[in-house]
Design a protein around this motif. Structure first.
Motif, short mmCIF file in Angstrom:
data_model
loop_
_atom_site.label_atom_id
_atom_site.label_comp_id
_atom_site.label_asym_id
_atom_site.label_seq_id
_atom_site.Cartn_x
_atom_site.Cartn_y
_atom_site.Cartn_z
N ALA A 332 1.95 -3.61 -3.20
CA ALA A 332 0.77 -2.73 -3.21
C ALA A 332 -0.47 -3.49 -2.74
O ALA A 332 -1.30 -2.95 -1.99
CB ALA A 332 0.56 -2.17 -4.62
N VAL A 333 -0.59 -4.74 -3.16
CA VAL A 333 -1.73 -5.57 -2.73
C VAL A 333 -1.69 -5.76 -1.21
O VAL A 333 -2.72 -5.67 -0.52
CB VAL A 333 -1.69 -6.94 -3.46
N LEU A 334 -0.49 -5.99 -0.66
CA LEU A 334 -0.37 -6.18 0.78
C LEU A 334 -0.67 -4.88 1.54
O LEU A 334 -1.32 -4.90 2.59
CB LEU A 334 1.04 -6.70 1.14
N HIS A 335 -0.20 -3.76 0.98
CA HIS A 335 -0.52 -2.46 1.57
C HIS A 335 -2.04 -2.27 1.68
O HIS A 335 -2.55 -1.88 2.73
CB HIS A 335 0.05 -1.33 0.70
N GLY A 342 -7.52 -2.04 8.76
CA GLY A 342 -7.54 -0.92 9.70
C GLY A 342 -6.20 -0.57 10.31
O GLY A 342 -6.14 0.09 11.36
N PHE A 343 -5.12 -0.97 9.65
CA PHE A 343 -3.80 -0.63 10.19
C PHE A 343 -2.99 0.14 9.15
O PHE A 343 -3.16 -0.07 7.95
CB PHE A 343 -3.04 -1.91 10.57
N PRO A 344 -2.09 1.00 9.60
CA PRO A 344 -1.18 1.63 8.64
C PRO A 344 -0.20 0.57 8.12
O PRO A 344 0.22 -0.30 8.89
CB PRO A 344 -0.45 2.69 9.47
N ALA A 345 0.10 0.63 6.83
CA ALA A 345 1.00 -0.36 6.24
C ALA A 345 2.43 0.16 6.29
O ALA A 345 2.81 1.03 5.52
CB ALA A 345 0.59 -0.67 4.81
N VAL A 395 -5.18 -10.54 6.75
CA VAL A 395 -4.44 -9.80 5.72
C VAL A 395 -4.07 -10.72 4.56
O VAL A 395 -4.25 -10.37 3.38
CB VAL A 395 -3.18 -9.14 6.33
N MET A 396 -3.58 -11.91 4.88
CA MET A 396 -3.16 -12.84 3.82
C MET A 396 -4.36 -13.29 2.99
O MET A 396 -4.29 -13.35 1.76
CB MET A 396 -2.45 -14.05 4.45
N GLU A 397 -5.45 -13.61 3.67
CA GLU A 397 -6.65 -14.04 2.95
C GLU A 397 -7.15 -12.93 2.02
O GLU A 397 -7.44 -13.16 0.84
CB GLU A 397 -7.75 -14.40 3.95
N ARG A 398 -7.19 -11.71 2.54
CA ARG A 398 -7.66 -10.58 1.75
C ARG A 398 -6.75 -10.32 0.56
O ARG A 398 -7.23 -10.05 -0.56
CB ARG A 398 -7.72 -9.34 2.66
N ASP A 402 -7.78 -10.49 -3.33
CA ASP A 402 -7.56 -9.32 -4.18
C ASP A 402 -6.77 -9.71 -5.43
O ASP A 402 -7.11 -9.33 -6.56
CB ASP A 402 -6.82 -8.26 -3.34
N LEU A 403 -5.72 -10.51 -5.22
CA LEU A 403 -4.91 -10.96 -6.36
C LEU A 403 -5.75 -11.78 -7.34
O LEU A 403 -5.60 -11.65 -8.56
CB LEU A 403 -3.75 -11.84 -5.87
N GLY A 404 -6.63 -12.61 -6.77
CA GLY A 404 -7.47 -13.44 -7.61
C GLY A 404 -8.46 -12.62 -8.43
O GLY A 404 -8.87 -13.03 -9.52
N ALA A 405 -8.83 -11.45 -7.90
CA ALA A 405 -9.81 -10.61 -8.57
C ALA A 405 -9.19 -9.73 -9.66
O ALA A 405 -9.87 -9.14 -10.47
CB ALA A 405 -10.53 -9.74 -7.54
N ARG A 406 -7.84 -9.61 -9.61
CA ARG A 406 -7.16 -8.77 -10.60
C ARG A 406 -6.87 -9.57 -11.86
O ARG A 406 -6.65 -10.76 -11.79
CB ARG A 406 -5.83 -8.25 -10.03
#
Ligand code: ZN
Length: 407
Positions: A332-335, A342-345, A395-398, A402-406
């Motif tokens: 879900a995080v990667l999606h 800006g891309f469909p997952a 994508v990997m950085e984001r 995101d994981l770090g913020a959860r």
């Protein structure tokens, strides 16, 4: 660090090979050692603390907000198949390093440490050991592996010692699951789906189940000139019917792939009806239950062909690997990260095995696939676009942010 650096480093690692003019880097060889040492140098330039383990895996650690925080693992493998491509493996290691470099250059710390992993053997070319490097990390190193010998008669134990490994300390490679937050690997797709859909990157749903068998067909050898066609028990003709049945079953079920890769006829003379044939099957599907259905269909075809042709057919299971689903939360995080770029997952099942299959035993695992030219892999023509690599880095950085913020 940008995608150009990653691309240039994938190019540069090609010089470390066992065969001049080709890229061949098997486990526990000077070529692999040289490639790993080069990557270790890049890790140190980035400020990572590096470590080699007893099976010659390489790790580069970037500490989290507090010392000794559990680590999120990212990376891939540095070994290759004979005459392979430059991106299968190294792309995952070098993108991981590039992403960590972004955090390091900003001095930004996450709640977890980041460990870039470069596994010493994923392809299992030299000793037939699946995911050797990551299996050691997962504490699942095979009991008999050290005694295995390669084609030149060199035991793994000796090969490992020769490159500085420690066959007596394999157990020390195992990671504590409590210190392991997860695993993320970027890998080339090694298939045509993303390219055909015009997408740069996709999220792997899991690694499909695979079962391999060795088959024996027992007929009756005889004179090719004097034995009438009626009443023959030709083991090769029966095997041919089976090969076609396996292909038909593979075509009939969506997402099933079914392959006969080896076949041998005995006695193997032009003027003798084959009396015995051995062949192999490799059957894969993303779902265990569907794979079992396919195997049942193959068994029914075998029974019918054996009856029609008066031959005996038996099989031995060589391996049975259940499917390994990727972690739903990480997916879900990667999606989200791909969507934010800006891309469909796009979801994809992995047709090939990867280190995630071994690491799933100790932590949640996830993978990203990157579009590759023509779907070509395990081939010197393997190619990716630097613009896609740039998207993967973002994508990997984001995703890590995101994981770090959860919580
Ligand atoms: Zn690979």
């Amino acid at each position: 660090m940008d995608a150009d650096t990653v691309m240039a480093r994938c190019d540069a690692l090609q010089e470390h090979t066992e065969e001049p003019g080709k890229l061949t880097r098997r486990f526990a060889t000077p070529a692999l050692e040289a490639a790993t040492a080069t990557v270790e140098g890049w890790m140190r330039e980035t400020g990572l603390e590096t470590r080699r383990d007893a099976v010659r895996n390489l790790f580069g650690r970037y500490e989290g907000a507090r010392d000794d925080a559990p680590a999120f693992l990212i990376g891939s493998h540095l070994d290759s198949v004979p005459d392979g491509g430059r991106y299968d493996g190294p792309l995952g290691v070098l993108t991981a390093l590039a992403v960590v470099e972004r955090f390091a250059s900003r001095g930004e710390r996450l709640p977890f440490a980041l460990e870039v992993c470069a596994f010493s053997d994923e392809e299992s070319v030299r000793y037939g050991t699946a995911y050797l490097g990551s299996s050691a990390v997962a504490g699942a190193f095979g009991d008999d592996w050290l005694d295995r010998v390669d084609r030149d008669g060199i035991a793994m134990r000796d090969a490992l010692r020769a490159v500085g490994g420690d066959p007596d300390a394999i157990a020390s490679c195992a990671r504590n699951p409590a210190d392991t937050v997860g695993w993320l690997e970027l890998h080339i797709e090694q298939g045509p789906s993303l390219e055909s859909e015009g997408l740069p990157i996709g999220v792997v749903t899991g690694i499909q189940a695979a079962v391999r068998h060795a088959w024996e067909v027992r007929g009756m050898a005889g004179h090719a000139g004097t034995t009438p066609m009626a009443g023959r028990r030709d083991a090769l003709a029966a095997a041919a019917a089976l090969v076609l049945a396996v292909e038909e079953i593979g075509r009939a079920m969506p997402d099933l792939v079914a392959t006969v890769g080896i076949i041998d006829a005995e006695p193997g003379a032009m003027n003798v009806i084959p009396g015995r044939v051995t062949f192999t099957t490799d059957i894969r599907h993303p779902e265990d239950a569907r794979l079992a259905e396919a195997m049942a269909a193959i068994d029914r075809a075998v029974a019918a062909i054996a009856g029609e042709r008066g031959v005996g057919i038996s099989s031995t299971e060589l391996s049975a690997d259940p499917s390994v689903p990727c972690d739903a939360r990480l997916r879900a995080v990667l999606h989200d990260a791909i969507g934010a770029e800006g891309f469909p997952a796009r979801d994809l099942a992995s047709g090939a095995g990867h280190d995630a299959a071994a690491l799933a035993a100790i932590c949640p695992v996830a993978m990203l696939f990157l579009r590759c030219e023509g779907g070509i892999s395990h081939n010197p023509a393997e190619n990716v676009d630097g613009l896609d690599v740039a998207i993967a880095l973002d994508v990997m950085e984001r995703a890590l942010l995101d994981l770090g913020a959860r919580p």
